[in-house]
Design an enzyme around this catalytic site. Structure first.
Site, PDB file in Angstrom:
ATOM      1  N   GLU A 219       0.867  -1.174   0.000  1.00  0.00           N
ATOM      2  CA  GLU A 219       0.000   0.000   0.000  1.00  0.00           C
ATOM      3  C   GLU A 219       0.908   1.230   0.000  1.00  0.00           C
ATOM      4  OE1 GLU A 219      -3.046  -0.213  -0.529  1.00  0.00           O
ATOM      5  OE2 GLU A 219      -3.330  -2.350  -0.172  1.00  0.00           O
ATOM      6  N   CYS A 253      -1.372   9.522   2.520  1.00  0.00           N
ATOM      7  CA  CYS A 253      -1.130   8.966   1.183  1.00  0.00           C
ATOM      8  C   CYS A 253      -2.270   9.274   0.230  1.00  0.00           C
ATOM      9  CB  CYS A 253      -0.905   7.462   1.272  1.00  0.00           C
ATOM     10  SG  CYS A 253      -2.298   6.554   1.997  1.00  0.00           S
TER      11      CYS A 253
END
Length: 486
Positions: A219, A253
């Site tokens: 991720e 993110c």
């Protein structure tokens, strides 16, 4: 009385061996055991919420308790509850065809635990981004080893101390600084390795895992684009995007990194973004509600990106309150900054900012935005502001990203019904809800029949006339179906 060893009494190799042996002793833990483990993980977080949020604040120097409570504590729980509520159903083998079952040909897919799962967490949301994947791994029946980020050292210390109060070391263990570097962890022979962090470190983790042929879920991050459509309310879009860029001081993110706005609305958009920032932040340096950059190296990197862009011709406007000297290296705070006129030779054009800086471009045709996005590595999130119209479909069809979110920040994260994950440079694999359970599960096929004839007999000499007729007939059926477009 002999004290039960904790992770701190053992080396990484010893923890792994204990978990491997425990898994072999109970390779198919029942639903009750799995639910109990997830419940203990919930209790670890909720029982100690105040201490954990304070630890995060100390790691950052300035991070509001409310933000940590919402994002790291409260947001971790719904997915854990979803796992507990559905794992009994998910554990059951999937039957392929009951008609074939009755005819003596049984096919099914088992959903078996993989074994020992390693989870490497990031510093920006040190609880949520380790607890949620850990919950999925426990739901799938695995043992779990967690390696929190060394950047958030105080939070890691608290987790290392608390974990043994809720878990035996052969169920779930937290590795601390005494267990070495992150590369020492990622080099272990896990049955699955889950990493959240930057693309650069993700490549290193993948290389380490490859030595053991360990499957990985990565991720990662990237420069997340926003396309504001002509159908959007410019004022509302600007305020929403401005707020999104400030979450956790921009250290998310999923934060928007650059925005494409219809050329006619560019000035209005930029003015509104700055107005939103200034209204939210009448003070920054001494404001405990404004999250600081996590450490000096990241602070200097972000300031360097701004300085480089300005030196090469970009126009910079910021929301520094009157009388405050920003950026401030002592408190590691940077005023929310807007850049226009960014060009490819500027470092910020290619580097993920991970800070309170937003780049804005004007566009005449949505094709310009599509070309720009496609010329760069695939982002984790693509944001769209406007109606779900034919232009949205053009952008969605002709670009690639981990997810697409419309008209708000990170709204898919609230739902266990859809996956979260990147693609290409922004990651591989996904999780949340059933997708998380499947990530940490080996889908093991089972096929058997009770017929007298066997496939193996058909494929070895002698190739009798009967075998030849059967092969020829099968081939004719395939050719006829092809001619019919079937």
């Amino acid at each position: 009385m002999t004290r039960t060893p904790t992770a701190r009494d053992l080396t990484l190799a010893q923890i792994l061996e204990r978990q491997q042996q425990a898994f072999l002793a109970d390779p198919q833990p029942g639903a009750g055991i799995r639910r109990d483990r997830i419940q203990r993980l919930k209790r670890l977080v909720l029982d100690n919420a105040a201490e954990l949020t304070e630890a995060i604040r100390e790691d950052y120097g300035s991070r509001p308790e409310t933000l940590s409570t919402l994002t790291d504590i409260a947001s971790s729980i719904p997915d854990l509850d979803h796992q507990r509520g559905h794992l009994t159903k998910w554990m059951k083998p999937t039957r392929i065809s009951r008609v074939l079952d009755r005819a003596g040909f049984v096919q099914e897919v088992r959903h078996d635990p993989k074994g020992v799962v390693g989870i490497i967490g990031p510093w920006n949301f040190p609880l949520y981004l380790t607890i949620v994947p850990a919950g999925s791994a426990l739901a799938a029946g695995n043992r779990v080893m967690i390696r929190p980020s060394s950047v958030t050292a105080r939070t890691t210390e608290v987790l290392c101390r608390l974990a043994p109060q809720y878990f035996a070391v052969d169920e779930l263990a937290v590795a601390g600084p005494e267990h070495g570097r992150g590369s020492d962890f990622s080099a272990l022979a896990f049955d699955h390795l889950f990493f959240t962090g930057s693309p650069g470190v993700g490549k290193s983790v993948a290389r380490d895992a490859a030595e053991n042929l360990t499957p990985v879920t990565l991720e990662l991050g990237g420069k997340n684009p926003v396309v504001v459509d002509s159908s959007a309310d410019i004022d509302r879009a600007a305020r929403g995007i401005a707020s999104s860029r400030l979450i956790n001081g921009g250290q998310v993110c999923m934060c928007p990194d650059y925005v494409f706005v219809p050329e006619a609305g560019l000035d209005t958009f930029c003015d509104t973004v700055l107005d939103q920032w200034r209204g939210s932040l009448p003070a920054i340096v001494g404001n405990p509600e404004y999250t600081a950059t996590v450490n000096t190296s990241n602070y200097e990197r972000i300031v360097g990106l701004i300085d480089d862009a300005v030196a090469k011709g970009a126009v910079m406007r910021d929301a520094a309150p009157a009388g405050e000297q920003l950026p401030d290296p002592v408190v590691r705070k940077i005023a929310p900054t807007l850049l226009t006129g960014v060009t490819p030779e500027m470092e910020i054009d290619s580097d993920e900012v991970f800070g309170p800086v937003l780049t804005v471009f004007g566009y005449r045709s949505v094709d310009e935005a599509v070309r720009y996005i496609n010329d760069r590595p695939s982002p984790l999130v693509l944001y769209w502001y406007g109606e779900k119209n034919e232009r949205f479909e053009v952008v969605a069809d002709r670009t690639r990203s981990g997810t697409i979110y419309g008209n708000d920040f990170g709204i898919g994260m609230a739902s266990p019904a859809i996956p979260f994950g990147g693609v290409g440079n922004s990651g591989m694999g996904g999780y949340h809800g059933h997708y998380g359970f499947r990530t940490f599960t080996h889908e093991r096929a089972v096929a058997m029949h009770s017929y007298g004839a066997t496939v193996s007999e058909m494929l070895v000499p002698p190739f009798t006339s009967g075998k030849k007729r059967l092969a020829s007939g099968y081939f004719r059926v395939l050719r006829a179906r092809t001619r019919l477009g079937l």
